[in-house]
Write an enzyme that holds these catalytic residues in place. Sequence first.
Site, short mmCIF file in Angstrom:
data_model
loop_
_atom_site.label_atom_id
_atom_site.label_comp_id
_atom_site.label_asym_id
_atom_site.label_seq_id
_atom_site.Cartn_x
_atom_site.Cartn_y
_atom_site.Cartn_z
N HIS A 76 13.13 4.04 -2.08
CA HIS A 76 14.01 3.44 -2.88
C HIS A 76 13.64 3.84 -4.32
O HIS A 76 12.68 3.96 -4.66
CB HIS A 76 14.07 1.84 -3.07
CG HIS A 76 14.90 1.24 -1.94
ND1 HIS A 76 15.26 0.15 -2.06
CD2 HIS A 76 15.08 1.59 -0.59
CE1 HIS A 76 16.18 -0.28 -0.87
NE2 HIS A 76 15.84 0.68 -0.13
N TYR A 205 17.02 -8.24 -8.26
CA TYR A 205 15.93 -9.09 -8.73
C TYR A 205 16.92 -10.02 -9.80
O TYR A 205 17.07 -9.50 -10.77
CB TYR A 205 14.95 -8.96 -9.61
CG TYR A 205 13.80 -8.52 -8.48
CD1 TYR A 205 14.04 -7.09 -7.91
CD2 TYR A 205 12.79 -9.19 -8.27
CE1 TYR A 205 12.90 -6.58 -7.34
CE2 TYR A 205 11.67 -8.68 -7.51
CZ TYR A 205 11.96 -7.40 -6.96
OH TYR A 205 10.82 -6.96 -5.98
N PRO A 294 4.66 -13.36 -5.08
CA PRO A 294 5.32 -12.17 -4.53
C PRO A 294 6.11 -11.35 -5.24
O PRO A 294 6.62 -10.31 -4.85
CB PRO A 294 5.97 -13.01 -3.22
CG PRO A 294 6.22 -13.95 -3.63
CD PRO A 294 5.14 -14.87 -4.60
N LYS A 298 3.19 -6.72 -5.01
CA LYS A 298 1.68 -6.11 -5.09
C LYS A 298 0.62 -6.64 -4.06
O LYS A 298 -0.20 -5.75 -3.78
CB LYS A 298 1.27 -6.39 -6.62
CG LYS A 298 1.85 -5.91 -7.65
CD LYS A 298 1.40 -4.41 -7.72
CE LYS A 298 2.30 -3.58 -8.38
NZ LYS A 298 3.34 -2.92 -7.61
N TYR A 386 5.65 -1.29 -10.90
CA TYR A 386 6.31 -1.76 -9.69
C TYR A 386 6.05 -0.44 -8.54
O TYR A 386 5.75 -0.75 -7.41
CB TYR A 386 7.71 -1.71 -9.86
CG TYR A 386 8.56 -2.56 -8.69
CD1 TYR A 386 8.77 -3.85 -8.58
CD2 TYR A 386 8.90 -1.90 -7.52
CE1 TYR A 386 9.18 -4.48 -7.44
CE2 TYR A 386 9.86 -2.49 -6.46
CZ TYR A 386 9.89 -3.65 -6.65
OH TYR A 386 10.55 -4.39 -5.53
C1 LIG Z 1 6.22 -14.29 3.13
C2 LIG Z 1 5.41 -12.97 2.42
C3 LIG Z 1 5.98 -12.04 1.69
C4 LIG Z 1 5.15 -11.09 1.11
N1 LIG Z 1 5.72 -10.10 0.49
C5 LIG Z 1 5.14 -9.01 0.08
C6 LIG Z 1 5.65 -7.81 -0.64
O1 LIG Z 1 7.03 -7.64 -0.65
N2 LIG Z 1 5.01 -6.72 -0.92
C7 LIG Z 1 3.65 -7.01 -1.06
O2 LIG Z 1 2.76 -5.85 -1.37
N3 LIG Z 1 2.88 -7.91 -0.35
C8 LIG Z 1 3.73 -9.17 0.07
N4 LIG Z 1 2.84 -9.99 0.57
C9 LIG Z 1 1.61 -10.29 0.62
C10 LIG Z 1 0.98 -9.63 1.81
O3 LIG Z 1 1.65 -9.82 3.04
C11 LIG Z 1 -0.44 -9.77 1.81
O4 LIG Z 1 -0.89 -9.28 0.32
C12 LIG Z 1 -1.31 -8.68 2.84
O5 LIG Z 1 -0.89 -9.30 4.17
C13 LIG Z 1 -2.73 -8.66 2.79
O6 LIG Z 1 -3.29 -7.89 3.75
P1 LIG Z 1 -4.75 -8.26 4.23
O7 LIG Z 1 -4.90 -7.36 5.13
O8 LIG Z 1 -5.44 -8.34 2.95
O9 LIG Z 1 -4.45 -9.83 4.78
P2 LIG Z 1 -3.80 -10.25 5.90
O10 LIG Z 1 -2.54 -9.41 6.26
O11 LIG Z 1 -3.60 -11.76 5.69
O12 LIG Z 1 -4.66 -10.18 7.25
C14 LIG Z 1 -5.87 -10.87 7.51
C15 LIG Z 1 -5.89 -11.08 9.07
O13 LIG Z 1 -7.36 -11.58 9.21
C16 LIG Z 1 -7.07 -12.52 10.26
N5 LIG Z 1 -8.11 -13.55 10.17
C17 LIG Z 1 -8.13 -14.56 9.16
N6 LIG Z 1 -9.12 -15.36 9.47
C18 LIG Z 1 -9.95 -14.84 10.42
C19 LIG Z 1 -11.23 -14.88 11.04
N7 LIG Z 1 -11.94 -16.27 10.72
N8 LIG Z 1 -11.70 -14.24 12.13
C20 LIG Z 1 -10.89 -13.28 12.57
N9 LIG Z 1 -9.86 -12.95 11.94
C21 LIG Z 1 -9.23 -13.58 10.86
C22 LIG Z 1 -5.85 -12.91 10.31
O14 LIG Z 1 -5.23 -13.29 11.48
C23 LIG Z 1 -4.85 -11.75 9.73
O15 LIG Z 1 -4.63 -10.89 10.89
C24 LIG Z 1 3.89 -11.04 1.19
C25 LIG Z 1 3.20 -12.32 1.90
C26 LIG Z 1 4.11 -13.43 2.62
C27 LIG Z 1 3.23 -14.39 3.10
#
Ligand SMILES: Cc1cc2nc3c(=O)[nH]c(=O)nc-3n(C[C@H](O)[C@H](O)[C@H](O)COP(=O)(O)OP(=O)(O)OC[C@H]3O[C@@H](n4cnc5c(N)ncnc54)[C@H](O)[C@@H]3O)c2cc1C
Length: 393
Positions: A76, A205, A294, A298, A386
């Site tokens: 995009h 948006y 969200p 980011k 962005y």
């Molecule tokens: C609905 C929604 C929309 C979003 N939209 C956007 C977007 O458009 N753009 C964007 O950049 N971000 C977006 N985000 C945010 C984005 O999804 C998160 O910032 C991202 O997933 C972070 O990645 P992470 O690997 O740090 O954590 P997570 O993806 O949360 O991964 C953490 C993992 O750790 C595991 N875990 C947790 N505790 C334990 C434990 N005690 N033992 C073993 N495993 C464990 C979990 O099961 C999970 O799989 C959105 C979030 C949501 C909820």
Amino acid sequence: MTTTLRTRVAIVGAGPAGLLLSHLLDRAGIDSVVIDQRSRDEIESTIRAGILEQGTVELLDTIGEASRARTVGHRHDGIELRVEGEGHRIDFAETVGRAVWLYPQHEVLKDLIAARLAAGQDLRFGVTAEGIEDADTDRPRVIARDADGARLEIEADFVVGSDGSRSVARATVTGSSTGGYFREYPFAWFGILCEAPPSSDELIYSNSPEGFALVSQRSDTVQRMYFQCDPDTDTAAFSEAQLWDELQKRVPGTTLKQGPIFQRDVLRFRSFVAHELRRGRVALVGDAAHTVPPTGAKGMNLAIADVRLLAAALGALLLDGDERLLDAYPETASRRIWKAQHFSWWMTSLLHVAPDATDFDRRRQLGELRTVVESAYGRAYLAEAYCGWPFDA
Ligand SMILES: Cc1cc2nc3c(=O)[nH]c(=O)nc-3n(C[C@H](O)[C@H](O)[C@H](O)COP(=O)(O)OP(=O)(O)OC[C@H]3O[C@@H](n4cnc5c(N)ncnc54)[C@H](O)[C@@H]3O)c2cc1C
């Protein structure tokens, strides 16, 4: 009975952060074990983020053909800001020469999991970390349990908490599971997934007197849309017709293409940054370290940016015995984290209508929106943030 494993880096959490970190370490010749409490199926089917910054896509390129962001995802080159029904395109290509990719997070996770398993790396699903011990020694340990309740200890040279916003690792690093800077917002997003053709080619948006809405896409047949709601909204409280009314009244100027709604959720808005990102031989990355509202897309991108820094720091520590990058990690990562915190807060306050907004607040907000859309500098600030600041900036 306890099973003990030994590895160089123990990674708690197989989200985008943990999985990409394990790949970057593998490329540097450093072995790791990744555990996740969820099943592979659950991880690969949870709908979350959708927008990848250009730098994120470039880092995902390092897993080779397994990354389908460029082939299945959609590039995009802009978004539209809709102000009271009037559309203003923010042209990324023209303003900053960068782009974003629309490619859902669960597809990124499928790619990373497939690549990790194909490379014969150790990835364990259904294993829950209960705590981390000996963080201040050079042999930290993850204490975990598998799905049958059997105890597992992972001894490592370093432990990384990439276990998301409800992190267990955070308490080891900051002294408490909530230790951080925190802000909550008086609104949330009501998100829907529906079977319908796209209502627009690019994301819209939309700021309107009724509140904010985001028109986003998933594929030619499935669409993702959000509208501003009260954080305590019950997802079952609306009929499908009411949901379409709520969305449509917030996007004046476009007739939304409707279809059956097959998923609905309420996404609360929180800004959080942990007070500490590292203690001894344990570090936090991604949502374990910070969360953002969200609006600026980011969250996942910031997680990936942390990983890039930490992978380099662990490479220097574990291959050359050089701790300087690791010592610098909290400060270096914090610079981007706080820029992203600011941008996410700013996009949120620019576009949403606060429940207690006065006439003055509303008119000031329209003035701010016009300042952005009618100025090349305003559009460029939005576009640069962005699409993601270059990694070395
Ligand atoms: C609905 C929604 C929309 C979003 N939209 C956007 C977007 O458009 N753009 C964007 O950049 N971000 C977006 N985000 C945010 C984005 O999804 C998160 O910032 C991202 O997933 C972070 O990645 P992470 O690997 O740090 O954590 P997570 O993806 O949360 O991964 C953490 C993992 O750790 C595991 N875990 C947790 N505790 C334990 C434990 N005690 N033992 C073993 N495993 C464990 C979990 O099961 C999970 O799989 C959105 C979030 C949501 C909820």
